[in-house]
Design an enzyme around this catalytic site. Structure first.
Site, PDB file in Angstrom:
ATOM      1  N   GLY A 133     -37.086 -39.230 -86.964  1.00 45.78           N
ATOM      2  CA  GLY A 133     -36.814 -38.362 -85.837  1.00 45.78           C
ATOM      3  C   GLY A 133     -37.343 -36.970 -86.066  1.00 45.78           C
ATOM      4  O   GLY A 133     -38.231 -36.745 -86.885  1.00 45.78           O
TER       5      GLY A 133
ATOM      6  N   VAL B  89     -36.376 -32.439 -85.818  1.00 46.73           N
ATOM      7  CA  VAL B  89     -35.379 -31.371 -85.847  1.00 46.73           C
ATOM      8  C   VAL B  89     -35.835 -30.300 -84.883  1.00 46.73           C
ATOM      9  O   VAL B  89     -36.968 -29.834 -84.949  1.00 46.73           O
ATOM     10  CB  VAL B  89     -35.211 -30.785 -87.263  1.00 46.73           C
ATOM     11  CG1 VAL B  89     -34.187 -29.655 -87.251  1.00 46.73           C
ATOM     12  CG2 VAL B  89     -34.790 -31.858 -88.242  1.00 46.73           C
TER      13      VAL B  89
ATOM     14  N   GLY C  77     -39.365 -29.420 -87.001  1.00 43.27           N
ATOM     15  CA  GLY C  77     -39.922 -30.347 -87.990  1.00 43.27           C
ATOM     16  C   GLY C  77     -39.815 -31.769 -87.483  1.00 43.27           C
ATOM     17  O   GLY C  77     -39.072 -32.075 -86.556  1.00 43.27           O
ATOM     18  N   LYS C  78     -40.572 -32.658 -88.136  1.00 42.25           N
ATOM     19  CA  LYS C  78     -40.602 -34.053 -87.707  1.00 42.25           C
ATOM     20  C   LYS C  78     -40.673 -34.935 -88.936  1.00 42.25           C
ATOM     21  O   LYS C  78     -41.370 -34.642 -89.904  1.00 42.25           O
ATOM     22  CB  LYS C  78     -41.810 -34.291 -86.794  1.00 42.25           C
ATOM     23  CG  LYS C  78     -41.773 -35.616 -86.054  1.00 42.25           C
ATOM     24  CD  LYS C  78     -42.921 -35.671 -85.038  1.00 42.25           C
ATOM     25  CE  LYS C  78     -42.855 -36.945 -84.221  1.00 42.25           C
ATOM     26  NZ  LYS C  78     -43.959 -37.006 -83.235  1.00 42.25           N
ATOM     27  N   GLY C  79     -39.938 -36.064 -88.922  1.00 43.73           N
ATOM     28  CA  GLY C  79     -39.920 -36.987 -90.051  1.00 43.73           C
ATOM     29  C   GLY C  79     -40.053 -38.414 -89.594  1.00 43.73           C
ATOM     30  O   GLY C  79     -40.398 -38.708 -88.440  1.00 43.73           O
TER      31      GLY C  79
ATOM     32  N   LYS D 126     -30.792 -32.441 -85.102  1.00 39.46           N
ATOM     33  CA  LYS D 126     -31.555 -33.557 -85.630  1.00 39.46           C
ATOM     34  C   LYS D 126     -31.479 -34.699 -84.617  1.00 39.46           C
ATOM     35  O   LYS D 126     -30.407 -35.238 -84.353  1.00 39.46           O
ATOM     36  CB  LYS D 126     -30.981 -33.984 -86.987  1.00 39.46           C
ATOM     37  CG  LYS D 126     -31.828 -35.015 -87.717  1.00 39.46           C
ATOM     38  CD  LYS D 126     -31.321 -35.220 -89.139  1.00 39.46           C
ATOM     39  CE  LYS D 126     -32.205 -36.175 -89.916  1.00 39.46           C
ATOM     40  NZ  LYS D 126     -31.738 -36.361 -91.298  1.00 39.46           N
TER      41      LYS D 126
ATOM     42  N   ASP E  31     -32.074 -38.464-102.736  1.00 40.21           N
ATOM     43  CA  ASP E  31     -33.314 -37.906-102.186  1.00 40.21           C
ATOM     44  C   ASP E  31     -33.349 -36.399-102.383  1.00 40.21           C
ATOM     45  O   ASP E  31     -33.772 -35.657-101.503  1.00 40.21           O
ATOM     46  CB  ASP E  31     -33.435 -38.263-100.704  1.00 40.21           C
ATOM     47  CG  ASP E  31     -34.864 -38.072-100.173  1.00 40.21           C
ATOM     48  OD1 ASP E  31     -35.781 -37.900-101.010  1.00 40.21           O
ATOM     49  OD2 ASP E  31     -35.056 -38.098 -98.951  1.00 40.21           O
TER      50      ASP E  31
ATOM     51  N   ASN F 225     -35.687 -31.056 -99.052  1.00 39.35           N
ATOM     52  CA  ASN F 225     -34.387 -31.398 -98.485  1.00 39.35           C
ATOM     53  C   ASN F 225     -33.324 -30.358 -98.815  1.00 39.35           C
ATOM     54  O   ASN F 225     -32.131 -30.647 -98.764  1.00 39.35           O
ATOM     55  CB  ASN F 225     -33.943 -32.778 -98.973  1.00 39.35           C
ATOM     56  CG  ASN F 225     -34.789 -33.879 -98.382  1.00 39.35           C
ATOM     57  OD1 ASN F 225     -35.325 -33.735 -97.288  1.00 39.35           O
ATOM     58  ND2 ASN F 225     -34.920 -34.972 -99.094  1.00 39.35           N
TER      59      ASN F 225
END
Length: 872
Positions: A502, A504, A497-499, A522, A627, A632
């Site tokens: 950064g 994962v 995954g990407k946020g 991460k 959050d 999450n």
């Protein structure tokens, strides 16, 4: 001294030459808590307005800072606080910069007057029966003086005394409740309610786990039972060996915490039992139940003895003594017979019994034989080599001279030495080129590889990074030192995954015992190079370091990726690998995946219960998540949900709320009403987000508030609108999530109450009597004295009735009135509800709280998939 004066003189002359100067500075103000203030600065000499407000040496960030043009290159700016709280008191000034020269305005002090503010609240006390003890309480103004009044068992104790106050209590024999009140000219504040507990014996430990078993040691972990209101001092581990009859072993007394211990000196392939008791200052708990385990098999420790042979023309017979059970270390799989002829090893033979019969005896003349015992793990040492010779030959040679015997033995020794040297040279050649050979095969093949030499065609290897190279705070560095993992132990795989900050990635972590564990890593974005961004990422790891709960993701470690020609390494946070990914994606796949699947209501409620238990644990750790959302929350292989992603989390060290003091990107569709209005975050605002997350679970991953723009969320909520009941969602589940969205934070349930309600709903899925209507509880009251509120009433989302669903016991009149209007939300969300305004406060002194409008939310909205965030 002259040099410093000369530099200051040059700076003053330069400012006079460029014409940069403050023509107005902020002034000292004394304001009553809850009122608004406004500070002003004016600067001359700037072509464009660029003035920064400072408070106690830190920059203040504001989304609504305005500038007024007084004349050309002359600007005026203001800093406003709508509802002043105690933390707003301090020293304020303005700073401006032009051509590298920074100037500051004259400073001003803001003094906040209000009801007393507690600097020391009563804490829970544990004591022995009949032993006197002291209670402490301290509060400050302004205004001063502040008096403290104590209440024990709901009865006033003595007369008011000056703050700080210490109350001496004679010995008691049963648990009591207590609190203190602080009073000044502005009103009264009530502290938290504390409890005096009587120390008792602890309960037996529970959940004894055999974490790891090796050939000669075992790692045990356990969870302490009720501690008896006294810290546990040590635990006693009793072990017994079960070999037909139970044999008691010496006890092990260990200091705690941690509640984990490695016990050595065990025998492999043996049965053991273990039980534990713990002690506090009162005494020792009962023992836990016995827990059984077995140590694994090992390689035999001895070689077979008394190897003999009988040679004839037809066959060769070999015999040897069987190993003792204590030498075997496991179940015998076979005996391995190795023979050598003419300096070359022949193919090994396996036999089930301690004897062997080989046909064609003549071909074994002058051969040497060795035998080894094998278990499922591998084979043990070889026996002494035995030379096979015909009996007749032996008799004739016995009659010859001793010279020939010595010569023959010398040749035999030379041949054996030559064979040994050949094997060693051959083995070394293989190791130099490829590494060491494989170990003997068993039930689980293990590969051991030792490179004799390593090469790097891209240049010299980068030095190992340490926390000292990051420029982070000493406190954060000390917290992470014991969880730092060398980068060479990690092998990164594909991206999961990407946020925003950064990505994962899947990875494999090499453990100390050379085993490999699949993990998730991460990784901070490589284009982020400042120490502050790195410190923010590592703060999340520091939070997670202290988490130990099945529904909160745990930290495995932190690693640092060194980059060529870069000053700072990239931090990597190592987390457990979650087989099913994040909960939001899992819910979407159940509806929209290539192979959709059905999630039962039992499973969905279990997801909610897991999240609620994790959040209740974080609340006890004084952590505000800020959050919480399905994206999450992670789902492991056992279908257990773990709360994760603590990038926006904050630890509260005092008080019960956190005020966001800077511009942040936040997911508005999950944010509570008071957080949108005043940037105030509490455990109650996390409860609001939990209600939205419940809606996501019941809607199988749909986006909340479909059709409502993010910039319109505040106006949508202030009108009384809420998320509609999802299809197939039971009415009692919707009532629970709807109670999380009360506009009055204290009328929302606590996470412990949510757990109780969801457990009741989960149990009610099976046939049973009708459930009682859901009651709302005064959350500000004592935990043991819950007052039932009004019934939930109609929760028809098409016809919101704010005056009914969200009322609760203990509400003030102005809070109930607020539920009937569409603005003025500050009355319901400002300050602390333990505050009681005294009769000396007038309406003029308190001021009228400013109304809240949608202007608090920037119109500049950035769309990002489902978890859209905007600047608040």
């Amino acid at each position: 001294m002259r040099l410093v004066f000369f530099v200051l003189l040059l700076a003053v002359n330069y400012r006079e030459d460029c014409g940069l100067q403050f023509t107005k500075s902020p002034t000292n103000q004394t304001v009553t808590q809850g009122n608004s203030i406004r500070l002003g600065c004016a600067v001359e000499g700037l072509s464009e307005p660029d003035v920064v407000w400072m408070k106690d040496g830190e920059k203040l960030y504001s989304t609504d800072q305005m500038y007024i043009t007084l004349e050309q290159n002359h600007w005026e700016t203001f800093h406003s606080v709508k509802s002043v709280q105690q933390q707003d008191a301090g020293k304020y000034w303005c700073e401006a910069e032009f051509r590298g020269i920074a100037i500051s305005s004259e400073p001003a002090w803001i003094t906040v007057e209000g009801v007393p503010h507690f600097v020391l609240e009563p804490q829970d006390v544990a004591t022995f029966p009949g032993v006197p003890f002291n209670l402490s309480c301290a509060a400050v103004g302004p205004p001063e003086p502040v008096e403290v009044l104590w209440w024990l068992r709901g009865v006033q104790e003595g007369k008011p005394t000056s703050s700080p106050s210490v109350l001496s209590v004679p010995g008691i024999t049963s648990s009591i409740k207590f609190y203190c009140e602080a009073k000044n000219a502005r009103g009264i504040s009530v502290s938290r309610t504390g409890t005096v507990h009587i120390k008792v014996l602890p309960e037996a430990p529970k959940m004894i786990q055999v974490v790891q078993v090796q050939e000669n040691n075992v790692t045990l972990a356990w969870t302490p039972g009720f501690t008896g209101y006294s810290d546990l001092q040590d635990c006693t581990i009793q072990m017994s060996k079960n070999s037909g009859k139970r044999l008691e072993l010496p006890e092990h007394r260990v200091m705690v915490p941690p509640f984990q211990q490695v016990i050595g000196g065990l025998r492999c392939y043996s049965n053991y039992s273990v039980r534990i008791c713990c002690s506090n200052e009162v005494g020792t708990s009962p023992f836990s139940s016995w827990v059984d385990f077995q140590t694994p098999e090992a390689v035999p420790s001895a070689a077979p003895r008394n190897l003999t042979f009988d040679l004839s023309e037809q066959q060769l017979s070999l015999n040897w003594a069987a190993l003792e059970e204590s030498e075997l270390h496991g179940r015998l799989q076979a005996y391995k017979v190795q023979w050598n002829l003419g300096g070359e090893n022949q193919e090994a033979l396996l036999f089930k019994e301690n004897k062997a019969h080989l046909s064609g005896g003549g071909r074994f003349f002058n051969a040497t034989f060795q035998v080894s015992a094998c278990t499922a793990v591998g084979c043990g040492p070889w026996s002494q080599p035995v030379l096979v010779m015909p009996a007749a030959t032996v008799s004739s040679q016995g009659q010859r001279s001793h010279i020939w015997v010595g010569l023959l033995l010398g040749l035999l020794v030379a041949a054996m030495v030559g064979v040994l040297l050949t094997v060693l040279v051959h083995h070394r050649g293989k190791e130099t080129q490829y590494g060491s050979a494989f170990e003997p095969s068993g039930a689980e093949t293990r590969v051991s590889f030792t490179a004799a030499r390593s090469f790097n065609r891209q240049g010299p290897a980068l030095p190992e990074s340490t926390l000292d190279t990051l420029g982070i705070s000493d406190e954060l560095r000390a917290k992470l030192q014991d969880v730092l993992i060398p980068e060479k132990m990690l092998t990164l795989g594909h991206m999961l995954g990407k946020g925003e900050f950064g990505s994962v990635r899947e990875a494999f972590l090499k453990m100390e015992d050379n085993s490999v564990q699949k993990v998730a890593v991460k990784v901070l974005k490589t284009d982020i190079t400042t120490s502050s961004d790195i410190e923010q990422c590592l703060k999340e790891a520091a939070y997670m370091k202290d988490f130990h709960h099945p529904n909160v993701i745990q930290l495995i470690g932190v690693s640092l990726h060194r980059r060529p020609q870069q000053r700072l390494p990239v931090p990597m946070v190592i987390l457990p690998f979650m087989k099913h990914g994040d909960l939001h994606t899992f819910l979407l796949m159940s509806r929209l995946g290539d192979e959709p699947f059905v999630l039962s209501l039992h499973t969905l409620i279990q997801f909610m219960l897991d999240i609620a238990r994790g959040m209740e644990y974080l609340g006890r750790k004084n952590i505000i998540h800020r959050d919480l959302a399905a994206r999450n929350c992670m789902l492991n292989g056992n279908m257990t949900v773990c709360v994760a992603d603590f990038g926006l989390s904050k630890k509260i060290y005092s008080g019960d709320y956190y005020r966001q003091g800077s511009v942040s990107k936040l997911p508005v569709k999950w944010i509570a009403l008071e957080s949108l209005a005043d940037n105030v975050y509490t455990t109650q605002s996390d409860v609001w987000a939990f209600g939205v997350t419940m809606w996501e679970v019941m809607a199988r991953g749909q986006t909340p508030y479909p059709g409502v723009e993010n910039a319109e969320i505040y106006e949508h909520l202030i009108k009384g609108e809420r998320l509609k009941q999802p299809p197939d969602c039971p009415a009692d589940i919707y009532e629970i999530m709807h109670s999380c969205w009360s506009p009055v934070p204290k009328c929302r349930p606590s996470f412990q109450q949510l757990i109780d309600q969801l457990e009741s709903a989960w149990a009610g899925l099976s046939p049973g009597p009708d459930q009682e209507p859901l009651l709302y509880v005064n959350l500000e009251g004592d935990g043991d004295e819950k007052g039932a509120g009004q019934a939930a009433g109609s929760l028809n989302p098409e016809e919101p009735q704010w005056s009914v669903p969200w009322q609760c016991v203990g509400m003030e009149k102005d809070e109930k009135d607020w539920l009937m209007v569409t603005s003025g939300a500050t009355l319901a969300i400002s300050g602390d509800y333990r505050y009681i305004i005294g009769p000396s406060s007038t309406a003029e002194e308190e001021g009228n709280p400013a109304g809240i409008s949608g202007e608090n939310i920037q119109e500049d909205v950035k769309e990002e998939d489902d978890d859209v965030v905007i600047d608040v």
